[in-house]
Design a protein around this motif. Structure first.
Motif, PDB file in Angstrom:
ATOM      1  N   ALA A 165       0.851  -1.197   0.000  1.00  0.00           N
ATOM      2  CA  ALA A 165       0.000   0.000   0.000  1.00  0.00           C
ATOM      3  C   ALA A 165       0.886   1.246   0.000  1.00  0.00           C
ATOM      4  N   ILE A 166       0.640   2.156  -0.939  1.00  0.00           N
ATOM      5  CA  ILE A 166       1.399   3.410  -1.012  1.00  0.00           C
ATOM      6  C   ILE A 166       0.748   4.410  -0.063  1.00  0.00           C
ATOM      7  N   LEU A 167       1.476   4.776   0.995  1.00  0.00           N
ATOM      8  CA  LEU A 167       0.956   5.710   1.998  1.00  0.00           C
ATOM      9  C   LEU A 167       1.755   7.002   1.943  1.00  0.00           C
ATOM     10  N   THR A 168       1.058   8.110   1.860  1.00  0.00           N
ATOM     11  CA  THR A 168       1.707   9.419   1.759  1.00  0.00           C
ATOM     12  C   THR A 168       1.891  10.039   3.147  1.00  0.00           C
ATOM     13  N   HIS A 169       2.643  11.131   3.179  1.00  0.00           N
ATOM     14  CA  HIS A 169       2.774  11.904   4.423  1.00  0.00           C
ATOM     15  C   HIS A 169       1.399  12.339   4.919  1.00  0.00           C
ATOM     16  N   GLY A 170       0.565  12.796   4.001  1.00  0.00           N
ATOM     17  CA  GLY A 170      -0.774  13.236   4.388  1.00  0.00           C
ATOM     18  C   GLY A 170      -1.610  12.111   4.950  1.00  0.00           C
ATOM     19  N   ASN A 171      -1.546  10.924   4.341  1.00  0.00           N
ATOM     20  CA  ASN A 171      -2.308   9.781   4.844  1.00  0.00           C
ATOM     21  C   ASN A 171      -1.959   9.487   6.302  1.00  0.00           C
ATOM     22  N   LEU A 172      -0.679   9.361   6.587  1.00  0.00           N
ATOM     23  CA  LEU A 172      -0.231   8.974   7.928  1.00  0.00           C
ATOM     24  C   LEU A 172      -0.393  10.110   8.942  1.00  0.00           C
ATOM     25  N   ALA A 173      -0.018  11.332   8.544  1.00  0.00           N
ATOM     26  CA  ALA A 173      -0.120  12.462   9.477  1.00  0.00           C
ATOM     27  C   ALA A 173      -1.577  12.755   9.828  1.00  0.00           C
ATOM     28  N   MET A 174      -2.469  12.679   8.837  1.00  0.00           N
ATOM     29  CA  MET A 174      -3.875  12.960   9.111  1.00  0.00           C
ATOM     30  C   MET A 174      -4.511  11.862   9.969  1.00  0.00           C
ATOM     31  N   GLU A 193     -10.586   4.186  30.183  1.00  0.00           N
ATOM     32  CA  GLU A 193     -11.294   4.096  28.914  1.00  0.00           C
ATOM     33  C   GLU A 193     -10.773   2.894  28.126  1.00  0.00           C
ATOM     34  N   VAL A 194     -11.686   2.082  27.608  1.00  0.00           N
ATOM     35  CA  VAL A 194     -11.331   0.951  26.737  1.00  0.00           C
ATOM     36  C   VAL A 194     -12.092   1.159  25.438  1.00  0.00           C
ATOM     37  N   THR A 195     -11.365   1.420  24.374  1.00  0.00           N
ATOM     38  CA  THR A 195     -12.022   1.759  23.114  1.00  0.00           C
ATOM     39  C   THR A 195     -11.741   0.701  22.066  1.00  0.00           C
ATOM     40  N   GLU A 196     -12.772   0.358  21.299  1.00  0.00           N
ATOM     41  CA  GLU A 196     -12.592  -0.564  20.185  1.00  0.00           C
ATOM     42  C   GLU A 196     -12.619   0.227  18.890  1.00  0.00           C
ATOM     43  N   GLY A 197     -11.660  -0.031  18.032  1.00  0.00           N
ATOM     44  CA  GLY A 197     -11.598   0.669  16.754  1.00  0.00           C
ATOM     45  C   GLY A 197     -11.524  -0.298  15.598  1.00  0.00           C
ATOM     46  N   TYR A 198     -11.600   0.279  14.411  1.00  0.00           N
ATOM     47  CA  TYR A 198     -11.530  -0.516  13.183  1.00  0.00           C
ATOM     48  C   TYR A 198     -10.684   0.241  12.179  1.00  0.00           C
ATOM     49  N   GLY A 199      -9.816  -0.468  11.510  1.00  0.00           N
ATOM     50  CA  GLY A 199      -8.999   0.147  10.479  1.00  0.00           C
ATOM     51  C   GLY A 199      -8.290  -0.933   9.687  1.00  0.00           C
ATOM     52  N   MET A 200      -7.570  -0.522   8.670  1.00  0.00           N
ATOM     53  CA  MET A 200      -6.813  -1.450   7.830  1.00  0.00           C
ATOM     54  C   MET A 200      -5.595  -0.706   7.306  1.00  0.00           C
ATOM     55  N   THR A 201      -4.643  -1.435   6.764  1.00  0.00           N
ATOM     56  CA  THR A 201      -3.438  -0.795   6.235  1.00  0.00           C
ATOM     57  C   THR A 201      -3.798   0.315   5.258  1.00  0.00           C
ATOM     58  N   GLU A 202      -4.795   0.055   4.420  1.00  0.00           N
ATOM     59  CA  GLU A 202      -5.142   0.974   3.345  1.00  0.00           C
ATOM     60  C   GLU A 202      -5.713   2.306   3.836  1.00  0.00           C
ATOM     61  N   ASN A 245      -6.849  10.132   4.974  1.00  0.00           N
ATOM     62  CA  ASN A 245      -5.962   9.073   5.450  1.00  0.00           C
ATOM     63  C   ASN A 245      -5.954   7.847   4.540  1.00  0.00           C
ATOM     64  N   CYS A 246      -6.749   7.851   3.482  1.00  0.00           N
ATOM     65  CA  CYS A 246      -6.924   6.647   2.661  1.00  0.00           C
ATOM     66  C   CYS A 246      -5.956   6.610   1.483  1.00  0.00           C
ATOM     67  N   PHE A 247      -5.390   5.441   1.255  1.00  0.00           N
ATOM     68  CA  PHE A 247      -4.434   5.274   0.161  1.00  0.00           C
ATOM     69  C   PHE A 247      -5.135   5.397  -1.189  1.00  0.00           C
ATOM     70  N   SER A 248      -4.351   5.498  -2.232  1.00  0.00           N
ATOM     71  CA  SER A 248      -4.943   5.583  -3.568  1.00  0.00           C
ATOM     72  C   SER A 248      -4.599   4.364  -4.425  1.00  0.00           C
ATOM     73  N   SER A 249      -3.526   3.629  -4.079  1.00  0.00           N
ATOM     74  CA  SER A 249      -3.172   2.463  -4.901  1.00  0.00           C
ATOM     75  C   SER A 249      -2.152   1.587  -4.191  1.00  0.00           C
ATOM     76  N   TYR A 250      -2.048   0.335  -4.683  1.00  0.00           N
ATOM     77  CA  TYR A 250      -0.955  -0.557  -4.308  1.00  0.00           C
ATOM     78  C   TYR A 250       0.193  -0.355  -5.285  1.00  0.00           C
ATOM     79  N   TYR A 251       1.400  -0.492  -4.803  1.00  0.00           N
ATOM     80  CA  TYR A 251       2.595  -0.259  -5.614  1.00  0.00           C
ATOM     81  C   TYR A 251       2.734  -1.342  -6.680  1.00  0.00           C
TER      82      TYR A 251
END
Length: 684
Positions: A258-267, A422-431, A487-493
């Motif tokens: 997954a191609i992750l940009t500075h904006g994806n990770l920082a945001m 506080e115990v929080t459940e979240g959801y996310g993925m690499t992308e 925060n969402c990627f745009s493509s796989y390398y």
């Protein structure tokens, strides 16, 4: 002025946690949902952290002399002993990241290291301060980081090195021989940098070996010295600049980058600053793999808020000892760790006599209060009962987070009252950089949900007609969960096929089926993939069934198997020895401990043990309202777990279904050979 955390608004309405964007409803899909407390944030939001150097600078500006990276030094090797944590400050880390980044920049400029599409740098190591030092250097000097899983198989390591064109890899001394051995198959590799200082003899041997395969072997100290002699200014970056190629472990094929940009990770880090409150220089315990996106983003968030990161000793058996020394405020975790904490606490507390009665009263009193008010503290019961549970992880916990897999509402609610944090459940993925939804602090009824959209995201559901999940279902809309945001990627390398399968019209199609409740919270209920059809025509989502049964304390691991020529499901169950031992002792009338592997192996061959396990699975199936065709009808018990080493688990501990079946093929075929079970019988 630094950007600080943004607390939840006072008197927030928990009945309305997300809102529908007017005019966005389309046929076959819901309208778009946004976070009701904070709206939608993006790189255009005033003061948003748009690049990774901004994330570091934000934390640095709060107090340059605050502690940042900590580890426990080795005091002796025989026996192995570690000292208390020692720390590097933000100011010290800044100096070192500039040296490392300057060295890499000079080496790429001179041609000693080669960037093809981009200047990529590999990191192959367990969590340690040097991991973050190198990563922060890459952010500051516009290089692209590529993490290799510490548990990746040889084939995947070779594939990623060649695919990402890694000419330099920072690693630990134990990986250097493996890299030199595979050097003929990875001709792009030109330099290996050891995080560990090398003994003179070892250094000479590895350097000589490296010369024969045209690979230089260096130490991190050398790189820093070289960088100090070639200091360069930080290289400015923009939000759209690529920061990382993050490879996800495939369950059936090569990893996807997954191609992750500075904006994806920082945001993602910036979005996590909403709805939380941290004391100055609050502390995180780092033990989940940094090569995975979940840990990466929680550590970026910790840096953004001026916090500090204490790294574990790399030994899971010392994790509680590490916590005692560190006394963390923030403990990111995963269900398999938290389920074990829950089971241990319940086993220790739920005993005969006065002690057990007090424990049960404390639990029920606090649960009733939690469900009515959202308050998880109680002056009497916290002091009398739960203080000891909280002390297991150092006694200072403010936030425990869980993600990566489903966890039951029962466990979440117990942990809230037991840790009284506080115990929080979240959801996310690499992308989407591990950031998509999470539950709100103080929500009295969020157990079992993944909460509303994160401030950086918009969500929608799309019909899945083949599974009968529709967005006009009553009482709650259901469908495939789709997400978009800064925060969402745009493509796989270099992978157009998988990109097209995942990205449609600017939305990530997650492959997970969700429903949204009347409070605007989402809940994962199924998986679009791994669907199979039984002989009578019923569709079964195997991962969903496995997740339901995994909530049973007796189940350490489970693989549910179906055959389209058969009308019912089978399972391979790997029991948890801690839970199995007392059950076997009672049934067989002989004392068996969890460490008595030989006796446990013999026990699981006994039909009475198998029937007891089946009975407990049936209770779990009934509790989770599984349909008859979704229930496992026969099981095989084994103490040989699915693992990375035999290729039945991916490095992120997902089941490789094809390999899991191959491992137990003969046992599963033997169960089917018994013929169809009677519908009113649980005989095996």
């Amino acid at each position: 002025m630094p950007v600080t955390t943004i607390p939840l608004p006072e008197n927030f309405d928990y009945d309305n946690q997300s809102y529908v964007v007017p005019g966005t409803k389309r046929p076959g899909q819901t309208a778009h949902y946004r976070n009701a407390a904070f709206g939608l944030v993006s790189v255009e939001t005033p003061n948003a952290l748009k690049t990774l150097p901004e994330v570091f600078n934000n934390g640095y500006s709060m107090n340059p002399d605050a502690r940042l990276l900590g580890h426990r030094p080795v005091l002796s090797t025989n026996p192995l002993k570690f000292g208390p944590y020692v720390w590097q400050t933000y100011r010290e880390v800044d100096i070192r990241r500039r040296r490392i980044g300057s060295a890499l920049h000079a080496l790429f400029q001179s041609g000693e290291l080669v960037g093809q599409d981009m200047e990529t740098v590999g990191i192959w190591s367990q969590n340690r301060p040097e991991w973050q030092l190198v990563e922060l250097a890459l952010h500051a000097y516009s290089k692209v980081g590529v993490s290799l899983y510490d548990t990746l198989g040889k084939d995947s390591v070779e594939y990623i090195i060649n695919h990402a064109q890694l000419s330099v890899i920072f690693t630990t001394v134990d990986h250097i021989p493996a890299l030199l051995k595979m050097a003929p198959k990875i001709p792009v590799l030109k330099m290996i940098v050891s995080f560990d200082p090398l003994a003179p003899q070892t250094r000479a041997a590895l350097a000589a070996w490296g010369e024969t395969v045209d690979v230089q072997v260096k130490e991190l100290g050398e790189i820093e010295t070289f960088g100090e002699a070639h200091l360069a200014e930080l290289i400015p970056v923009t939000a759209d600049k690529i920061a990382s190629l993050c490879y996800t472990s495939g369950t059936t094929s090569n990893p996807k980058g997954a191609i992750l940009t500075h904006g994806n990770l920082a945001m993602s880090a910036y979005s996590n600053m909403y709805g939380i409150e941290y004391p100055p220089n609050s502390c995180l315990l780092s033990y989940l793999p940094l090569a995975h996106i979940y840990e990466r983003v929680v550590e970026l968030t910790t840096i953004a808020v001026g916090g500090c990161i204490g790294f574990f000793t790399a030994d899971p058996l010392r994790l509680l000892e590490d916590a005692q020394y560190l006394k963390p405020h923030f403990f990111p975790s995963v269900p398999r760790v938290l389920n074990r904490v829950y089971q241990s606490a319940m086993t220790a507390g739920n005993v005969p006599g006065l002690k057990g009665a007090l424990f049960r009263t404390a639990v029920q009193t606090k649960l009733d209060q939690l469900h009515k008010t959202g308050v998880n503290t109680h002056a009497l019961w916290d002091a009398l009962v739960f203080r000891k549970v909280r002390a297991v992880l150092g006694g200072n916990l403010l936030l425990v987070s869980t993600g990566s897999a489903p966890i039951s509402a029962e466990v979440i609610d117990f942990l809230k009252i037991a840790f009284f944090c506080e115990v929080t459940e979240g959801y996310g993925m690499t992308e989407n950089c591990g950031t998509c939804t999470h539950t709100f602090k103080g929500d009295p009824s969020c157990g079992g949900t993944i909460g509303p959209p994160q401030p950086v995201n918009e969500l929608k559901l799309v019909d899945v007609p083949s599974m009968n999940y529709m967005t006009d279902d009553k009482p709650n809309p259901r469908g495939e969960l789709c997400v978009r945001g800064s925060n969402c990627f745009s493509s796989y390398y270099k992978d157009e096929k998988n990109t097209k399968e995942t990205m449609h019209d600017g939305w990530i199609h997650t492959g997970d089926v969700a429903e949204v409740d009347d409070h605007g919270r989402f809940k994962i209920i199924d998986r679009v993939k791994n669907i199979m059809k039984l002989a009578q025509g019923e569709y079964v989502a195997l991962e969903k069934v496995e997740n339901m049964y995994t909530a049973c304390p007796l189940v350490g691991q489970i693989y549910v198997h179906g055959d389209s020529l058969q009308s019912y499901l089978l399972a391979v169950v790997i029991p948890d020895p801690i839970v199995l031992a007392p059950i076997a002792s009672t049934i067989l009338g002989t004392k068996i401990t969890p460490e008595d592997t030989a006796l446990l192996k013999a026990a699981i061959q006994d039909h009475r043990i198998v029937e007891e396990v089946m009975k407990r699975l049936s209770v779990e199936a009934k509790k989770n309202k599984l349909a008859g065709f979704e229930c496992v009808k026969r099981i095989h018990l084994s103490l040989d777990p699915f693992c990375i080493e035999d290729n039945t688990l991916t490095p992120t501990l997902k089941l490789r279904r094809k390999d899991a079946f191959a491992k137990y093929k003969s046992e599963l075929e033997a169960l089917y050979a018994l013929g169809e079970p009677k519908s009113d019988s649980s005989k095996l």
